[in-house]
Design an enzyme around this catalytic site. Structure first.
Site, PDB file in Angstrom:
ATOM      1  N   SER A 176      23.892  36.706  47.526  1.00 18.56           N
ATOM      2  CA  SER A 176      24.481  35.470  47.765  1.00 18.56           C
ATOM      3  C   SER A 176      23.118  34.767  48.579  1.00 18.56           C
ATOM      4  CB  SER A 176      25.754  35.289  48.790  1.00 18.56           C
ATOM      5  OG  SER A 176      25.700  34.006  49.075  1.00 18.56           O
ATOM      6  N   TYR A 181      30.748  38.910  55.290  1.00 18.88           N
ATOM      7  CA  TYR A 181      30.349  38.751  53.899  1.00 18.88           C
ATOM      8  C   TYR A 181      28.738  38.433  53.723  1.00 18.88           C
ATOM      9  CZ  TYR A 181      29.816  35.892  49.567  1.00 18.88           C
ATOM     10  OH  TYR A 181      29.298  35.588  48.471  1.00 18.88           O
TER      11      TYR A 181
HETATM   12  N1  LIG Z   1      30.590  31.002  43.625  1.00 19.33           N
HETATM   13  C1  LIG Z   1      29.854  30.838  44.737  1.00 19.33           C
HETATM   14  O1  LIG Z   1      29.690  29.668  45.214  1.00 19.33           O
HETATM   15  C2  LIG Z   1      29.043  31.936  44.996  1.00 19.33           C
HETATM   16  C3  LIG Z   1      28.063  32.083  46.096  1.00 19.33           C
HETATM   17  C4  LIG Z   1      27.376  32.967  46.453  1.00 19.33           C
HETATM   18  C5  LIG Z   1      27.665  34.519  45.832  1.00 19.33           C
HETATM   19  N2  LIG Z   1      28.649  34.380  45.029  1.00 19.33           N
HETATM   20  C6  LIG Z   1      29.138  35.710  44.499  1.00 19.33           C
HETATM   21  O2  LIG Z   1      29.072  35.641  43.037  1.00 19.33           O
HETATM   22  C7  LIG Z   1      30.100  36.668  42.636  1.00 19.33           C
HETATM   23  C8  LIG Z   1      31.389  36.177  41.749  1.00 19.33           C
HETATM   24  O3  LIG Z   1      31.742  34.887  42.533  1.00 19.33           O
HETATM   25  P1  LIG Z   1      32.830  34.030  42.051  1.00 19.33           P
HETATM   26  O4  LIG Z   1      32.588  32.855  42.538  1.00 19.33           O
HETATM   27  O5  LIG Z   1      32.928  34.082  40.581  1.00 19.33           O
HETATM   28  O6  LIG Z   1      34.229  34.608  42.537  1.00 19.33           O
HETATM   29  P2  LIG Z   1      35.611  34.980  42.008  1.00 19.33           P
HETATM   30  O7  LIG Z   1      36.611  35.009  43.087  1.00 19.33           O
HETATM   31  O8  LIG Z   1      35.826  33.835  40.927  1.00 19.33           O
HETATM   32  O9  LIG Z   1      35.735  36.283  41.141  1.00 19.33           O
HETATM   33  C9  LIG Z   1      35.622  37.414  41.965  1.00 19.33           C
HETATM   34  C10 LIG Z   1      36.424  38.290  40.980  1.00 19.33           C
HETATM   35  O10 LIG Z   1      36.120  39.870  41.523  1.00 19.33           O
HETATM   36  C11 LIG Z   1      37.543  40.286  41.360  1.00 19.33           C
HETATM   37  N3  LIG Z   1      37.659  41.039  42.535  1.00 19.33           N
HETATM   38  C12 LIG Z   1      38.075  41.073  43.855  1.00 19.33           C
HETATM   39  N4  LIG Z   1      38.215  42.139  44.560  1.00 19.33           N
HETATM   40  C13 LIG Z   1      37.987  43.169  43.745  1.00 19.33           C
HETATM   41  C14 LIG Z   1      38.247  44.422  43.848  1.00 19.33           C
HETATM   42  N5  LIG Z   1      38.481  45.277  44.885  1.00 19.33           N
HETATM   43  N6  LIG Z   1      37.831  45.253  42.623  1.00 19.33           N
HETATM   44  C15 LIG Z   1      37.585  44.616  41.446  1.00 19.33           C
HETATM   45  N7  LIG Z   1      37.438  43.421  41.322  1.00 19.33           N
HETATM   46  C16 LIG Z   1      37.839  42.516  42.399  1.00 19.33           C
HETATM   47  C17 LIG Z   1      38.415  39.011  41.649  1.00 19.33           C
HETATM   48  O11 LIG Z   1      39.848  39.523  40.951  1.00 19.33           O
HETATM   49  C18 LIG Z   1      37.698  38.182  40.909  1.00 19.33           C
HETATM   50  O12 LIG Z   1      37.992  38.114  39.336  1.00 19.33           O
HETATM   51  C19 LIG Z   1      30.518  37.354  44.007  1.00 19.33           C
HETATM   52  O13 LIG Z   1      29.883  38.454  44.192  1.00 19.33           O
HETATM   53  C20 LIG Z   1      30.319  36.362  45.069  1.00 19.33           C
HETATM   54  O14 LIG Z   1      30.106  36.839  46.245  1.00 19.33           O
HETATM   55  C21 LIG Z   1      29.435  33.302  44.603  1.00 19.33           C
END
Ligand SMILES: NC(=O)c1ccc[n+]([C@@H]2O[C@H](COP(=O)([O-])OP(=O)(O)OC[C@H]3O[C@@H](n4cnc5c(N)ncnc54)[C@H](O)[C@@H]3O)[C@@H](O)[C@H]2O)c1
Length: 275
Positions: free
Chosen positions: A149, A162
């Site tokens: 991130s 986080y």
């Molecule tokens: N969306 C953002 O703004 C953002 C910003 C920075 C980083 N990220 C990173 O991008 C990635 C995806 O984020 P997103 O926004 O699509 O989130 P999201 O919550 O939509 O998707 C995350 C997915 O991970 C799954 N998950 C959670 N715990 C789990 C576990 N123990 N085992 C297996 N699966 C599990 C959830 O069911 C979900 O489908 C993450 O690593 C997040 O940290 C996102």
């Protein structure tokens, strides 16, 4: 060479989520055989269905990244079905609103908040890398994209667990790139900025969203497909010379001093300058 992923086998963890599902769809479009891996099987199966309905091969797998057993079982299932693994996209992270509300500063850090962030995000990613590498080492090929991130790069008043769990991923990825490059295995980290997936926006108060918009240098905030395109590039042959890098797809939020974007109010603006 090119961006085609024809026939390649790809696992996307968190494949049921915002960024993960966009990535599954895009990798599928580019020809990959996609494994949609998530703790939420029903949503993962729905994404796999979507990929299949566009004429591509996909399967869903239940995995809980906090469980080593569950992770090894996932790899067994994938090897049984496809016999190989070309692309490992470690995208899942624990991002529930309840956790976000409790993940504040280190002075008040509750141990279980720290532990769960590291168990899922860091240890889970490490275990998936380890199991993927066992297959890729035999093949003498493969590519890993880990997900951190932009918050892993800079201090923040909140989200201390986080952001630390994500910062460790950047270094782990450099280690993999260094130890496995000579075997034809690449590893990079993608660093999304605020990306309009449902969970990301739901967790943010309006004022905070406003601040993020001010600090974003591009006209719009990103959406999950922006991150999917970054991943699809990094796993393609077009990126064959790129390894060990941490690539931010964050509209430039992490490359300038916070607040300084507002200084434009005090100076002539580029668009006001006469040609
Ligand atoms: N969306 C953002 O703004 C953002 C910003 C920075 C980083 N990220 C990173 O991008 C990635 C995806 O984020 P997103 O926004 O699509 O989130 P999201 O919550 O939509 O998707 C995350 C997915 O991970 C799954 N998950 C959670 N715990 C789990 C576990 N123990 N085992 C297996 N699966 C599990 C959830 O069911 C979900 O489908 C993450 O690593 C997040 O940290 C996102």
């Amino acid at each position: 060479m090119g961006n085609s992923l024809e026939g390649r086998v790809a696992i996307v963890t968190g494949g049921a989520g915002g960024i993960g599902s966009a990535t599954c769809r895009l990798l599928g479009e580019r020809g990959a055989r996609v494994v949609v891996a998530d703790i939420d099987r029903a949503r993962a199966e729905a994404v796999a269905d979507e990929v299949r309905s566009s004429g591509r091969e996909a399967m869903s797998v239940t995995v809980d990244l906090s469980s080593e057993e569950s992770i090894t079982a996932m790899f067994e299932t994938v090897v049984e079905r496809f016999g190989r693994l070309d692309i490992m996209d470690n995208n899942a992270a624990i991002l529930t609103p309840e956790l976000a509300q409790r993940d504040l500063d280190i002075g008040g850090m509750e141990t279980d908040v720290w532990d769960i962030c590291f168990a899922v995000n860091t240890r889970g990613t490490m275990l998936c890398c380890r199991e993927a590498l066992k297959i890729m080492e035999r093949q003498r090929s493969g590519v890993i994209v880990n997900t951190a991130s932009n918050l892993a790069l800079q201090g923040n008043v909140i989200q201390a667990a986080y952001s630390a769990s994500k910062a460790a991923i950047i270094q782990m990825t450099r280690s993999i790139a260094t130890s496995h490059g000579h075997l034809g295995i690449r590893a990079n980290t993608v660093l999304p900025g605020l990306t309009g997936s449902k969970s990301a926006l739901e967790n943010l108060p309006d004022r905070l969203l406003e601040i993020v918009r001010e600090e974003t240098l591009t006209p719009d905030l990103g959406d999950p497909m922006d991150i999917a395109h970054t991943v699809a590039f990094l796993v393609s042959d077009e990126a064959r010379y790129i390894t060990g890098q941490a690539i931010a797809a964050d509209g430039g939020t992490s490359i300038h001093i916070p607040g300084y974007a507002r200084l434009r109010e005090f100076f002539p603006s580029p668009e006001d300058r006469q040609p």
